[in-house]
Design a protein around this motif. Structure first.
Motif, PDB file in Angstrom:
ATOM      1  N   TYR A 206       0.825  -1.209   0.000  1.00  0.00           N
ATOM      2  CA  TYR A 206       0.000   0.000   0.000  1.00  0.00           C
ATOM      3  C   TYR A 206       0.860   1.260   0.000  1.00  0.00           C
ATOM      4  O   TYR A 206       0.438   2.309   0.491  1.00  0.00           O
ATOM      5  CB  TYR A 206      -0.915  -0.008   1.223  1.00  0.00           C
ATOM      6  CG  TYR A 206      -1.943  -1.108   1.196  1.00  0.00           C
ATOM      7  CD1 TYR A 206      -3.101  -0.975   0.433  1.00  0.00           C
ATOM      8  CD2 TYR A 206      -1.749  -2.285   1.918  1.00  0.00           C
ATOM      9  CE1 TYR A 206      -4.040  -1.986   0.398  1.00  0.00           C
ATOM     10  CE2 TYR A 206      -2.688  -3.308   1.899  1.00  0.00           C
ATOM     11  CZ  TYR A 206      -3.832  -3.149   1.125  1.00  0.00           C
ATOM     12  OH  TYR A 206      -4.767  -4.151   1.085  1.00  0.00           O
ATOM     13  N   GLY A 207       2.062   1.162  -0.538  1.00  0.00           N
ATOM     14  CA  GLY A 207       2.978   2.296  -0.525  1.00  0.00           C
ATOM     15  C   GLY A 207       2.442   3.521  -1.235  1.00  0.00           C
ATOM     16  O   GLY A 207       2.605   4.645  -0.749  1.00  0.00           O
ATOM     17  N   ALA A 208       1.790   3.332  -2.361  1.00  0.00           N
ATOM     18  CA  ALA A 208       1.292   4.473  -3.134  1.00  0.00           C
ATOM     19  C   ALA A 208       0.251   5.270  -2.354  1.00  0.00           C
ATOM     20  O   ALA A 208       0.405   6.497  -2.175  1.00  0.00           O
ATOM     21  CB  ALA A 208       0.738   4.008  -4.472  1.00  0.00           C
ATOM     22  N   PRO A 209      -0.836   4.658  -1.876  1.00  0.00           N
ATOM     23  CA  PRO A 209      -1.813   5.450  -1.126  1.00  0.00           C
ATOM     24  C   PRO A 209      -1.259   6.003   0.183  1.00  0.00           C
ATOM     25  O   PRO A 209      -1.636   7.097   0.605  1.00  0.00           O
ATOM     26  CB  PRO A 209      -2.967   4.464  -0.881  1.00  0.00           C
ATOM     27  CG  PRO A 209      -2.377   3.112  -1.049  1.00  0.00           C
ATOM     28  CD  PRO A 209      -1.298   3.267  -2.066  1.00  0.00           C
ATOM     29  N   ARG A 210      -0.357   5.258   0.838  1.00  0.00           N
ATOM     30  CA  ARG A 210       0.205   5.735   2.105  1.00  0.00           C
ATOM     31  C   ARG A 210       1.011   7.005   1.898  1.00  0.00           C
ATOM     32  O   ARG A 210       0.913   7.961   2.676  1.00  0.00           O
ATOM     33  CB  ARG A 210       1.078   4.654   2.752  1.00  0.00           C
ATOM     34  CG  ARG A 210       0.293   3.511   3.368  1.00  0.00           C
ATOM     35  CD  ARG A 210       1.192   2.473   4.000  1.00  0.00           C
ATOM     36  NE  ARG A 210       1.923   3.010   5.139  1.00  0.00           N
ATOM     37  CZ  ARG A 210       3.234   3.215   5.154  1.00  0.00           C
ATOM     38  NH1 ARG A 210       3.957   2.953   4.085  1.00  0.00           N
ATOM     39  NH2 ARG A 210       3.818   3.691   6.231  1.00  0.00           N
ATOM     40  N   HIS A 211       1.812   7.043   0.852  1.00  0.00           N
ATOM     41  CA  HIS A 211       2.647   8.216   0.631  1.00  0.00           C
ATOM     42  C   HIS A 211       1.830   9.388   0.081  1.00  0.00           C
ATOM     43  O   HIS A 211       2.138  10.550   0.384  1.00  0.00           O
ATOM     44  CB  HIS A 211       3.805   7.856  -0.298  1.00  0.00           C
ATOM     45  CG  HIS A 211       4.872   7.043   0.382  1.00  0.00           C
ATOM     46  ND1 HIS A 211       4.698   5.719   0.701  1.00  0.00           N
ATOM     47  CD2 HIS A 211       6.107   7.381   0.836  1.00  0.00           C
ATOM     48  CE1 HIS A 211       5.779   5.257   1.308  1.00  0.00           C
ATOM     49  NE2 HIS A 211       6.643   6.244   1.409  1.00  0.00           N
ATOM     50  N   ALA A 212       0.802   9.096  -0.700  1.00  0.00           N
ATOM     51  CA  ALA A 212      -0.094  10.167  -1.144  1.00  0.00           C
ATOM     52  C   ALA A 212      -0.831  10.754   0.054  1.00  0.00           C
ATOM     53  O   ALA A 212      -0.976  11.985   0.170  1.00  0.00           O
ATOM     54  CB  ALA A 212      -1.088   9.636  -2.173  1.00  0.00           C
ATOM     55  N   LEU A 213      -1.293   9.884   0.949  1.00  0.00           N
ATOM     56  CA  LEU A 213      -1.985  10.342   2.147  1.00  0.00           C
ATOM     57  C   LEU A 213      -1.059  11.168   3.034  1.00  0.00           C
ATOM     58  O   LEU A 213      -1.470  12.183   3.611  1.00  0.00           O
ATOM     59  CB  LEU A 213      -2.527   9.145   2.932  1.00  0.00           C
ATOM     60  CG  LEU A 213      -3.247   9.468   4.251  1.00  0.00           C
ATOM     61  CD1 LEU A 213      -4.469  10.342   3.992  1.00  0.00           C
ATOM     62  CD2 LEU A 213      -3.660   8.181   4.959  1.00  0.00           C
ATOM     63  N   ALA A 214       0.198  10.752   3.131  1.00  0.00           N
ATOM     64  CA  ALA A 214       1.162  11.505   3.943  1.00  0.00           C
ATOM     65  C   ALA A 214       1.349  12.913   3.393  1.00  0.00           C
ATOM     66  O   ALA A 214       1.412  13.886   4.150  1.00  0.00           O
ATOM     67  CB  ALA A 214       2.493  10.767   3.982  1.00  0.00           C
ATOM     68  N   ALA A 215       1.437  13.022   2.069  1.00  0.00           N
ATOM     69  CA  ALA A 215       1.586  14.344   1.449  1.00  0.00           C
ATOM     70  C   ALA A 215       0.349  15.190   1.690  1.00  0.00           C
ATOM     71  O   ALA A 215       0.441  16.387   2.006  1.00  0.00           O
ATOM     72  CB  ALA A 215       1.853  14.186  -0.044  1.00  0.00           C
ATOM     73  N   LEU A 216      -0.829  14.606   1.546  1.00  0.00           N
ATOM     74  CA  LEU A 216      -2.066  15.351   1.760  1.00  0.00           C
ATOM     75  C   LEU A 216      -2.207  15.779   3.218  1.00  0.00           C
ATOM     76  O   LEU A 216      -2.647  16.902   3.507  1.00  0.00           O
ATOM     77  CB  LEU A 216      -3.273  14.496   1.341  1.00  0.00           C
ATOM     78  CG  LEU A 216      -3.418  14.247  -0.161  1.00  0.00           C
ATOM     79  CD1 LEU A 216      -4.521  13.224  -0.422  1.00  0.00           C
ATOM     80  CD2 LEU A 216      -3.717  15.548  -0.899  1.00  0.00           C
ATOM     81  N   ALA A 217      -1.842  14.901   4.135  1.00  0.00           N
ATOM     82  CA  ALA A 217      -1.899  15.253   5.555  1.00  0.00           C
ATOM     83  C   ALA A 217      -0.928  16.383   5.866  1.00  0.00           C
ATOM     84  O   ALA A 217      -1.238  17.294   6.655  1.00  0.00           O
ATOM     85  CB  ALA A 217      -1.574  14.031   6.414  1.00  0.00           C
ATOM     86  N   ALA A 218       0.243  16.350   5.238  1.00  0.00           N
ATOM     87  CA  ALA A 218       1.234  17.412   5.438  1.00  0.00           C
ATOM     88  C   ALA A 218       0.680  18.756   4.976  1.00  0.00           C
ATOM     89  O   ALA A 218       0.821  19.777   5.667  1.00  0.00           O
ATOM     90  CB  ALA A 218       2.509  17.077   4.671  1.00  0.00           C
ATOM     91  N   LEU A 219       0.041  18.746   3.815  1.00  0.00           N
ATOM     92  CA  LEU A 219      -0.542  19.990   3.295  1.00  0.00           C
ATOM     93  C   LEU A 219      -1.696  20.460   4.172  1.00  0.00           C
ATOM     94  O   LEU A 219      -1.868  21.668   4.395  1.00  0.00           O
ATOM     95  CB  LEU A 219      -1.031  19.775   1.862  1.00  0.00           C
ATOM     96  CG  LEU A 219       0.048  19.390   0.848  1.00  0.00           C
ATOM     97  CD1 LEU A 219      -0.574  19.179  -0.521  1.00  0.00           C
ATOM     98  CD2 LEU A 219       1.136  20.452   0.788  1.00  0.00           C
TER      99      LEU A 219
END
Length: 259
Positions: A206-219
């Protein structure tokens, strides 16, 4: 357009890093292009941060030392300006004083108790998160360092969008505030989040959604802080930009430790 892009890259690297890049234009157009190129500067910083951490781990070091190395590189490559901005912003917000007095506190050269405490816990959170990620493997820590740095600079792009005023008539905040159109900011955000997802996909699962979610949470965390700073100070300053970058980077790293 090619010339403007070149000036934008120079602006981004010349103002957001210590890399030997000379800023040749300091006008609103160059600032707009520079803020759109900010994630590119973040990518370079992130990759440079990932190198010593990954190398130390591959050479037999423990994940904690690798984490410290990766956390230290962005501070070195920005002369600690983002961390200094975080501390100054914390002092301004923590003072509880009106906007003019808070801005005056932020311009002082010393760091108050709110700034010290904020720096301590933010750096501890970054190192702890990277320690956890490097503990899973060098690639996890390296990708996380890069994603966090890119997300941090994307937060600056979004903070420079139109409708966000400067708190002072001078300084970096005034130079870049309101230069980026909302459409361009959204487009940059979509590209960067997709890139973070692509980087995460290299790790499988699940690396793709996890890292996308991390970026969105950061923003999201950076935007919450931005709204609070605009309400308290009347706009953004260079210090606020630094605080946004560190907030976004820390949030991305922490989110990546989940799961």
């Amino acid at each position: 357009m090619t010339s403007l892009n070149s000036h934008g890259i120079r602006f981004a690297f010349g103002t957001l890093t210590v890399l030997p890049v000379r800023v040749t234009r300091w006008d609103r157009e160059a600032a707009r292009a520079g803020m759109l190129c900010a994630p590119l500067a973040g990518l370079v910083v992130g990759l440079l941060a990932a190198v010593p951490g990954a190398l130390l781990l591959l050479l037999g070091s423990g994940p904690l030392l690798a984490a410290v190395a990766s956390a230290a590189v962005p501070a070195v490559l920005t002369r600690g300006l983002h961390l200094d901005g975080l501390a100054d912003t914390a002092d301004g917000l923590g003072s509880g004083k009106p906007a003019d007095d808070a801005l005056r506190i932020m311009k002082q050269s010393d760091i108050g108790p709110f700034g010290v405490i904020t720096l301590l816990f933010v750096l501890l959170a970054q190192v702890a998160a990277l320690d956890e990620l490097y503990g899973r493997g060098w690639a996890y820590g390296a990708v996380a360092a890069a994603v966090a740095a890119v997300a941090a600079r994307l937060a600056l792009t979004l903070a420079a969008r139109r409708g966000v005023p400067p708190a002072r008539p001078e300084g970096l905040g005034a130079a870049v505030a309101g230069t980026v159109t909302v459409r361009a900011a959204v487009a940059a955000g979509a590209v960067v989040v997709a890139g973070c997802a692509g980087a995460g996909a290299l790790l499988g699962g699940y690396g793709a959604p996890r890292h996308a979610l991390a970026a969105l949470a950061a923003l999201g965390a950076a935007q919450l802080l931005l709204r609070h700073c605009v309400r308290r100070f009347g706009g953004v300053t260079g210090d606020v930009f630094g605080a946004l970058a560190e907030t976004a980077a820390t949030t991305a790293l922490v989110v990546l430790t989940f799961g």
